[in-house]
Write a protein that holds these residues in place. Structure first.
Motif, PDB file in Angstrom:
ATOM      1  N   TYR A   1      14.881  -3.386  -2.441  1.00  0.00           N
ATOM      2  CA  TYR A   1      13.346  -2.925  -2.637  1.00  0.00           C
ATOM      3  C   TYR A   1      12.733  -3.512  -4.346  1.00  0.00           C
ATOM      4  CZ  TYR A   1      15.373  -1.404   1.982  1.00  0.00           C
ATOM      5  OH  TYR A   1      16.100  -1.344   3.128  1.00  0.00           O
ATOM      6  N   MET A   2      13.023  -3.599  -4.323  1.00  0.00           N
ATOM      7  CA  MET A   2      12.316  -4.363  -5.923  1.00  0.00           C
ATOM      8  C   MET A   2      10.950  -4.884  -5.669  1.00  0.00           C
ATOM      9  SD  MET A   2      14.592  -3.261  -7.807  1.00  0.00           S
ATOM     10  CE  MET A   2      13.868  -4.215  -9.086  1.00  0.00           C
ATOM     11  N   ASP A   3      10.343  -4.990  -4.806  1.00  0.00           N
ATOM     12  CA  ASP A   3       8.779  -5.636  -4.576  1.00  0.00           C
ATOM     13  C   ASP A   3       7.788  -4.565  -4.276  1.00  0.00           C
ATOM     14  OD1 ASP A   3      10.753  -5.909  -1.955  1.00  0.00           O
ATOM     15  OD2 ASP A   3       8.460  -6.191  -1.017  1.00  0.00           O
ATOM     16  N   GLU A   4       7.010  -4.475  -4.914  1.00  0.00           N
ATOM     17  CA  GLU A   4       5.452  -3.413  -4.652  1.00  0.00           C
ATOM     18  C   GLU A   4       5.025  -3.942  -4.534  1.00  0.00           C
ATOM     19  OE1 GLU A   4       6.110  -0.670  -8.466  1.00  0.00           O
ATOM     20  OE2 GLU A   4       8.067  -0.453  -8.130  1.00  0.00           O
ATOM     21  N   GLN A   5       4.084  -3.303  -3.840  1.00  0.00           N
ATOM     22  CA  GLN A   5       2.097  -3.156  -3.306  1.00  0.00           C
ATOM     23  C   GLN A   5       1.655  -2.415  -3.023  1.00  0.00           C
ATOM     24  OE1 GLN A   5       4.206  -5.002   0.087  1.00  0.00           O
ATOM     25  NE2 GLN A   5       2.181  -4.442   0.853  1.00  0.00           N
ATOM     26  N   LEU A   6       0.059  -2.679  -3.403  1.00  0.00           N
ATOM     27  CA  LEU A   6      -0.688  -1.410  -3.029  1.00  0.00           C
ATOM     28  C   LEU A   6      -0.506  -0.684  -1.689  1.00  0.00           C
ATOM     29  CD1 LEU A   6      -3.669  -1.492  -5.293  1.00  0.00           C
ATOM     30  CD2 LEU A   6      -2.563   0.185  -5.834  1.00  0.00           C
ATOM     31  N   VAL A   7      -0.004   0.490  -1.180  1.00  0.00           N
ATOM     32  CA  VAL A   7       0.136   1.100   0.439  1.00  0.00           C
ATOM     33  C   VAL A   7      -1.479   1.547   0.147  1.00  0.00           C
ATOM     34  CG1 VAL A   7       1.614   1.511   1.903  1.00  0.00           C
ATOM     35  CG2 VAL A   7       2.813   0.683   0.024  1.00  0.00           C
ATOM     36  N   ASN A   8      -1.772   1.554   1.813  1.00  0.00           N
ATOM     37  CA  ASN A   8      -2.509   2.619   2.356  1.00  0.00           C
ATOM     38  C   ASN A   8      -2.114   3.779   2.103  1.00  0.00           C
ATOM     39  OD1 ASN A   8      -4.639   3.799   3.142  1.00  0.00           O
ATOM     40  ND2 ASN A   8      -6.276   2.090   2.404  1.00  0.00           N
TER      41      ASN A   8
ATOM     42  N   SER B   1      -3.591  17.244  11.049  1.00  0.00           N
ATOM     43  CA  SER B   1      -3.081  16.629   9.808  1.00  0.00           C
ATOM     44  C   SER B   1      -4.714  16.588   9.824  1.00  0.00           C
ATOM     45  CB  SER B   1      -3.121  15.574  10.745  1.00  0.00           C
ATOM     46  OG  SER B   1      -3.673  14.596  11.274  1.00  0.00           O
ATOM     47  N   CYS B   2      -4.243  17.330   8.410  1.00  0.00           N
ATOM     48  CA  CYS B   2      -5.726  16.099   7.603  1.00  0.00           C
ATOM     49  C   CYS B   2      -5.217  16.001   5.458  1.00  0.00           C
ATOM     50  CB  CYS B   2      -6.527  18.218   6.343  1.00  0.00           C
ATOM     51  SG  CYS B   2      -7.682  18.163   5.860  1.00  0.00           S
ATOM     52  N   ILE B   3      -6.182  14.280   6.767  1.00  0.00           N
ATOM     53  CA  ILE B   3      -5.938  13.229   6.344  1.00  0.00           C
ATOM     54  C   ILE B   3      -7.068  12.753   4.942  1.00  0.00           C
ATOM     55  CG2 ILE B   3      -4.184  11.057   6.051  1.00  0.00           C
ATOM     56  CD1 ILE B   3      -2.824  11.726   8.595  1.00  0.00           C
ATOM     57  N   ALA B   4      -6.871  12.578   3.395  1.00  0.00           N
ATOM     58  CA  ALA B   4      -7.943  11.841   3.307  1.00  0.00           C
ATOM     59  C   ALA B   4      -8.192  10.254   2.909  1.00  0.00           C
ATOM     60  CB  ALA B   4      -7.296  12.189   1.386  1.00  0.00           C
ATOM     61  N   LYS B   5      -9.391   9.822   3.272  1.00  0.00           N
ATOM     62  CA  LYS B   5      -9.747   8.328   3.600  1.00  0.00           C
ATOM     63  C   LYS B   5      -9.278   8.251   1.974  1.00  0.00           C
ATOM     64  CE  LYS B   5     -10.636   8.801   7.312  1.00  0.00           C
ATOM     65  NZ  LYS B   5      -9.819   7.793   9.542  1.00  0.00           N
ATOM     66  N   ASN B   6      -8.068   6.319   2.257  1.00  0.00           N
ATOM     67  CA  ASN B   6      -8.213   5.525   1.429  1.00  0.00           C
ATOM     68  C   ASN B   6      -6.918   5.674   0.125  1.00  0.00           C
ATOM     69  OD1 ASN B   6      -9.191   2.971   2.476  1.00  0.00           O
ATOM     70  ND2 ASN B   6     -11.417   4.891   1.681  1.00  0.00           N
ATOM     71  N   VAL B   7      -6.337   6.821   0.586  1.00  0.00           N
ATOM     72  CA  VAL B   7      -5.290   7.243  -0.748  1.00  0.00           C
ATOM     73  C   VAL B   7      -4.405   6.099  -0.830  1.00  0.00           C
ATOM     74  CG1 VAL B   7      -4.038   8.966  -1.333  1.00  0.00           C
ATOM     75  CG2 VAL B   7      -5.554   9.173   0.088  1.00  0.00           C
ATOM     76  N   GLU B   8      -4.190   5.925  -2.188  1.00  0.00           N
ATOM     77  CA  GLU B   8      -3.133   4.330  -1.781  1.00  0.00           C
ATOM     78  C   GLU B   8      -2.405   4.640  -2.866  1.00  0.00           C
ATOM     79  OE1 GLU B   8      -6.280   1.461  -3.202  1.00  0.00           O
ATOM     80  OE2 GLU B   8      -5.828   0.086  -0.967  1.00  0.00           O
ATOM     81  N   VAL B   9      -0.925   4.346  -2.851  1.00  0.00           N
ATOM     82  CA  VAL B   9       0.356   4.274  -3.291  1.00  0.00           C
ATOM     83  C   VAL B   9       0.901   2.944  -4.222  1.00  0.00           C
ATOM     84  CG1 VAL B   9       0.571   6.584  -3.088  1.00  0.00           C
ATOM     85  CG2 VAL B   9       2.094   5.013  -2.244  1.00  0.00           C
TER      86      VAL B   9
END
Length: 347
Positions: free
Chosen positions: A208-215, A240-248
Motif C-alpha cells: 500500500y505504497m501509493d499515497e494521496q490527499l484523503v478527505n 459525531s462532531c466532524i470538522a469540515k475538509n480535514v485532509e491527511v
C-alpha cells in the motif's frame, strides 16, 4: 569521548592533584635545607627576617612553576586523550548510528565502515550476521503469514457455504441448529482473523505504497453512516462532531480501514443504551465509548493481545490501527476517563 575514558581521566587528574598537593611540603623542606646549606657553605649570614623572605620567595617561585607545568601537562593530556578517544571510538559510533537508523520493515541492508581496529571489526562482522539472520527470519515469517492466509481463504469459504446449507435444512433439530450456529460464529471469527492477518502481511510487504490527499472528514461521515444500523441494532447512539475538509496524506484504503476498525471496536465493546462519541478536529481524531474499567494498555495494541477478559475480540483490530498509524507517523493514545474509553489519533 566515551564515559570509560572520561572516568579514567578523572581518576588520573585526582591522583595527580593529590601528588601535587603532597609534593609542595616536600619541596619546601628540601629547598629550605638546600638554601641553608648554601648559606653555610659560603658563610653568608642573613637576618632572620631576610632569610625567611628569601626562603618564601624561592619556595613560592618553585611551587608556582610546578603548578604551571603541571597545568600544561594535564591540559595537553586532556586534549590528547580527547583526540585519541574520538579516533578510537569513531567506528563504534558509526556502527551505532547505522543500527539506530535500521528499520526491519524497510529491508535495507546495513553496510558498516571498514576499520583497522580488530575489536570493532569483529563487532561489525557479528552485527552484520545478526541483522542478516533477522531479515531472513522476518521475511520467512511474513511469507508464511501471507501464504497461510491465502491458502485458508478457500477452505473457510467452503466450510461457510456448507454451514449455510445446514442452517437452511428443515430437517435440522433445534439442538443441532444451536451447535451449527455456534460453529458458524466461530468460523466467522476465524475468517476475520485470517482477513486481518492477510492485511497485516500486505502492509508489512509494502503493498500500500501509493499515497494521496484523503478527505478524512468525508470518509469519517461515510463510515458513521455505514455503521449507524449496526449501532442501532445494539441500541447505541452515535454522536459525531466532524470538522469540515480535514485532509491527511496516505493510502485511502488504509485510512478507511483504520477509521472503520476504531468505530467497529467502539460499537462492539459498548453496552446497550449508551453513546459513542466521534470527534474530528484539524489535528486529532477521537473515539470514545462507555466502559466500566480501564483496558490493559500493555496488551492493547499487540497482535492477539487480550486487553479485556470480558470482550477479548480477535486481538488484531487495534493492532491494525497501530500498524497503519505508525506507517504515517501518527500517534495513537488510549485513556480511561469518567467511565469512558478514549482513543485519540494525532494526525
Amino acid at each position: 569521548m566515551s564515559k570509560l575514558m572520561n572516568r579514567s581521566l578523572k581518576k588520573f587528574i585526582i591522583y595527580a592533584a593529590v601528588v601535587l598537593a603532597c609534593s609542595i611540603p616536600v619541596y619546601y623542606f628540601f629547598l629550605s635545607e638546600l638554601w641553608q646549606y648554601e648559606l653555610n657553605e659560603h658563610e653568608i649570614i642573613l637576618t632572620e627576617q631576610a632569610g625567611r623572605e628569601d626562603s618564601f620567595l624561592i619556595i613560592g617561585t618553585v611551587t608556582l612553576l610546578t603548578i604551571l607545568f603541571f597545568s600544561l601537562l594535564i591540559g595537553g593530556l586532556v586534549l590528547l586523550n580527547r583526540n585519541i578517544s574520538r579516533q578510537l571510538w569513531q567506528p563504534f559510533y558509526d556502527s551505532l548510528a547505522k543500527i539506530k537508523n535500521f528499520d526491519l520493515n524497510g529491508q535495507h541492508a546495513v553496510h558498516f565502515e571498514k576499520t583497522d581496529i580488530t575489536e570493532f571489526a569483529e563487532l561489525n562482522l557479528q552485527l552484520d550476521k545478526l541483522i542478516s539472520r533477522s531479515i531472513s527470519a522476518y521475511n520467512q515469517q511474513k511469507e508464511f503469514a501471507d501464504n497461510a492466509s491465502h491458502e485458508l481463504q478457500t477452505p473457510l469459504a467452503i466450510i461457510q457455504s456448507k454451514l449455510d446449507l445446514l442452517l437452511q435444512n428443515k430437517s435440522v433439530t433445534d439442538e443441532q441448529y444451536v451447535l451449527i450456529e455456534d460453529a458458524y460464529r466461530a468460523l466467522m471469527r476465524v475468517g476475520r482473523i485470517n482477513k486481518n492477518l492477510l492485511l497485516l502481511a500486505r502492509i508489512d510487504n509494502s503493498q500500500y505504497m501509493d499515497e494521496q490527499l484523503v478527505n478524512l472528514s468525508e470518509l469519517l461521515e461515510t463510515s458513521v453512516a455505514a455503521f449507524s444500523q449496526f449501532a442501532e441494532a445494539k441500541q447505541l447512539i452515535l454522536e459525531s462532531c466532524i470538522a469540515k475538509n480535514v485532509e491527511v496524506k496516505g493510502n485511502r484504503d488504509l485510512v478507511e480501514i483504520l477509521v472503520n476498525n476504531c468505530l467497529n471496536n467502539a460499537i462492539r465493546h459498548s453496552a446497550p443504551n449508551n453513546t459513542i462519541g466521534i470527534n474530528l478536529s484539524e489535528k486529532i481524531l477521537v473515539f470514545s465509548n462507555q466502559g466500566n474499567e480501564s483496558l490493559v494498555q500493555e496488551q492493547l495494541f499487540k497482535r492477539f493481545g487480550v486487553a479485556s477478559s470480558k470482550s477479548p475480540g480477535t486481538g488484531l483490530g487495534l493492532a491494525l490501527v497501530k500498524q497503519i498509524a505508525g506507517r504515517y507517523n501518527w500517534r495513537v493514545d488510549y485513556a480511561f476517563s469518567n467511565k469512558r474509553h478514549v482513543f485519540s489519533l494525532y494526525i
